[in-house]
Scaffold this motif. Structure first.
Motif, PDB file in Angstrom:
ATOM      1  N   HIS A   1      10.704  42.001  73.724  1.00 51.14           N
ATOM      2  CA  HIS A   1      11.931  42.204  74.493  1.00 51.14           C
ATOM      3  C   HIS A   1      12.977  43.020  73.736  1.00 51.14           C
ATOM      4  O   HIS A   1      13.715  43.797  74.351  1.00 51.14           O
ATOM      5  CB  HIS A   1      12.528  40.852  74.904  1.00 51.14           C
ATOM      6  N   LEU A   2      13.047  42.840  72.426  1.00 49.28           N
ATOM      7  CA  LEU A   2      13.987  43.656  71.656  1.00 49.28           C
ATOM      8  C   LEU A   2      13.468  45.081  71.522  1.00 49.28           C
ATOM      9  O   LEU A   2      14.208  46.056  71.682  1.00 49.28           O
ATOM     10  CB  LEU A   2      14.240  43.041  70.279  1.00 49.28           C
ATOM     11  N   ARG A   3      12.211  45.200  71.258  1.00 48.62           N
ATOM     12  CA  ARG A   3      11.602  46.522  71.071  1.00 48.62           C
ATOM     13  C   ARG A   3      11.663  47.354  72.344  1.00 48.62           C
ATOM     14  O   ARG A   3      11.877  48.583  72.299  1.00 48.62           O
ATOM     15  CB  ARG A   3      10.136  46.334  70.660  1.00 48.62           C
ATOM     16  N   ASP A   4      11.487  46.718  73.497  1.00 45.52           N
ATOM     17  CA  ASP A   4      11.338  47.447  74.758  1.00 45.52           C
ATOM     18  C   ASP A   4      12.655  47.699  75.487  1.00 45.52           C
ATOM     19  O   ASP A   4      12.655  48.194  76.619  1.00 45.52           O
ATOM     20  CB  ASP A   4      10.391  46.684  75.691  1.00 45.52           C
ATOM     21  N   ARG A   5      13.760  47.398  74.838  1.00 39.32           N
ATOM     22  CA  ARG A   5      15.054  47.694  75.465  1.00 39.32           C
ATOM     23  C   ARG A   5      15.214  49.195  75.692  1.00 39.32           C
ATOM     24  O   ARG A   5      14.706  50.011  74.921  1.00 39.32           O
ATOM     25  CB  ARG A   5      16.204  47.197  74.570  1.00 39.32           C
ATOM     26  N   ARG A   6      15.955  49.577  76.714  1.00 41.21           N
ATOM     27  CA  ARG A   6      16.293  50.974  76.997  1.00 41.21           C
ATOM     28  C   ARG A   6      17.809  51.098  76.969  1.00 41.21           C
ATOM     29  O   ARG A   6      18.473  51.045  77.996  1.00 41.21           O
ATOM     30  CB  ARG A   6      15.728  51.373  78.368  1.00 41.21           C
ATOM     31  N   GLN A   7      18.332  51.257  75.792  1.00 44.06           N
ATOM     32  CA  GLN A   7      19.785  51.230  75.595  1.00 44.06           C
ATOM     33  C   GLN A   7      20.515  52.271  76.439  1.00 44.06           C
ATOM     34  O   GLN A   7      21.596  52.004  76.979  1.00 44.06           O
ATOM     35  CB  GLN A   7      20.118  51.466  74.123  1.00 44.06           C
ATOM     36  N   ALA A   8      19.933  53.455  76.591  1.00 45.08           N
ATOM     37  CA  ALA A   8      20.606  54.506  77.354  1.00 45.08           C
ATOM     38  C   ALA A   8      20.799  54.117  78.811  1.00 45.08           C
ATOM     39  O   ALA A   8      21.742  54.558  79.474  1.00 45.08           O
ATOM     40  CB  ALA A   8      19.819  55.806  77.250  1.00 45.08           C
TER      41      ALA A   8
END
Length: 279
Positions: free
Chosen positions: A265-272
């Protein structure tokens, strides 16, 4: 393998009595082989009698480097112990106290937190904190929050992003003031307490240790429900709505790494993609 203990217990204005209860809980946790014991919000001095605004109803204000914190560290010894207390105000708060938590070990203070989010009229009694930060400890990198903080996903996420694999949440969480259920376990605020615990663990894939006050204090019925939750959101042990200790053992690194291996879940975040969310 580490063992975590989370307490559901009531605490009062009398600090000597609180320390007697804490000493008993530490003894029970140590006998269970615990590496960490989480005590509730306001374990030193008790919580507010009501959430509806009496600025004079404040627990004893303690120095964050004072005798009481040193006494707690001495009792902790080889355990990591977290506890909530009323921290004496400072110039930044215009003298208003903070609703604070501390993590201690026999060697001293490991970490601190000031409650950021304030429900109802709690702001009449306490100044708010302004940050969430993880810290290193004998049980690994961990973070802390207090009660209503856990209703905000950003709080736990900030700690997880800062490397916390264990988060301790200390509460004085009451049952509903209106339309209280006849059975405490069925109360809507008990269910919400439990739901937040499981959701915060699952969405961040961390070990979640939740302590809460139990019994009655002032006008409030506290829901207890201390628990240890694994990175998949599964409750490993809980006190239910009674006072007691929830105790569970888990290999933190293995459990966190396994949970994150495929669905990270942390790795797959899409911050943009979140940039349009207003602050």
């Amino acid at each position: 393998m580490l063992t975590f203990a989370a307490a559901a217990e009531g605490f009062v204005r009398d600090l000597d009595e609180d320390f007697r209860r804490i000493e008993t809980l530490i003894g029970r946790a140590r006998a269970a082989g615990a590496d960490l014991l989480a005590l509730p919000e306001a374990a030193l001095g008790g919580y507010l009698s009501s959430l509806h605004g009496d600025p004079d109803d404040v627990p004893p204000q303690l120095d964050p480097d004072g005798l009481e914190i040193a006494r707690l560290a001495a009792l902790a010894g080889d355990l990591v112990v977290t506890a909530g207390y009323c921290e004496r105000g400072d110039a930044a708060s215009d003298g208003r106290p903070y609703n604070s938590a501390v993590a201690v070990h026999g060697d001293g203070v490991l970490g601190r937190h000031r409650k950021v989010h304030q429900p109802l009229d709690e702001n009449n009694s306490y100044a708010a904190g302004d940050r969430f930060a993880a810290f290193d400890s004998p049980v690994g990198r961990m973070g802390m929050m207090i009660c209503y903080d856990k209703a905000f996903p950003e709080a736990a996420r900030a700690l997880a992003v800062d490397g916390a694999r264990v988060v301790v949440c200390m509460s004085a969480w009451p049952a509903s003031r209106t339309n209280r259920a006849p059975v405490l376990a069925d109360d809507r605020w008990t269910r919400r307490f439990d739901l937040f615990d499981r959701a915060r663990a699952l969405e961040n894939q961390i070990v979640w240790v939740s302590a809460n006050q139990a019994g009655e204090f002032g006008s409030m019925q506290l829901v207890a429900s201390a628990k240890v939750v694994d990175p998949g959101g599964e409750v490993l042990d809980t006190t239910g709505t009674r006072a007691g200790l929830a105790v569970a053992s888990i290999d933190v690194d293995d459990a966190v790494d396994s949970a994150r291996r495929f669905m990270g879940h942390l790795r797959d975040r899409r911050q943009a993609s979140y940039a349009s969310v207003p602050a």
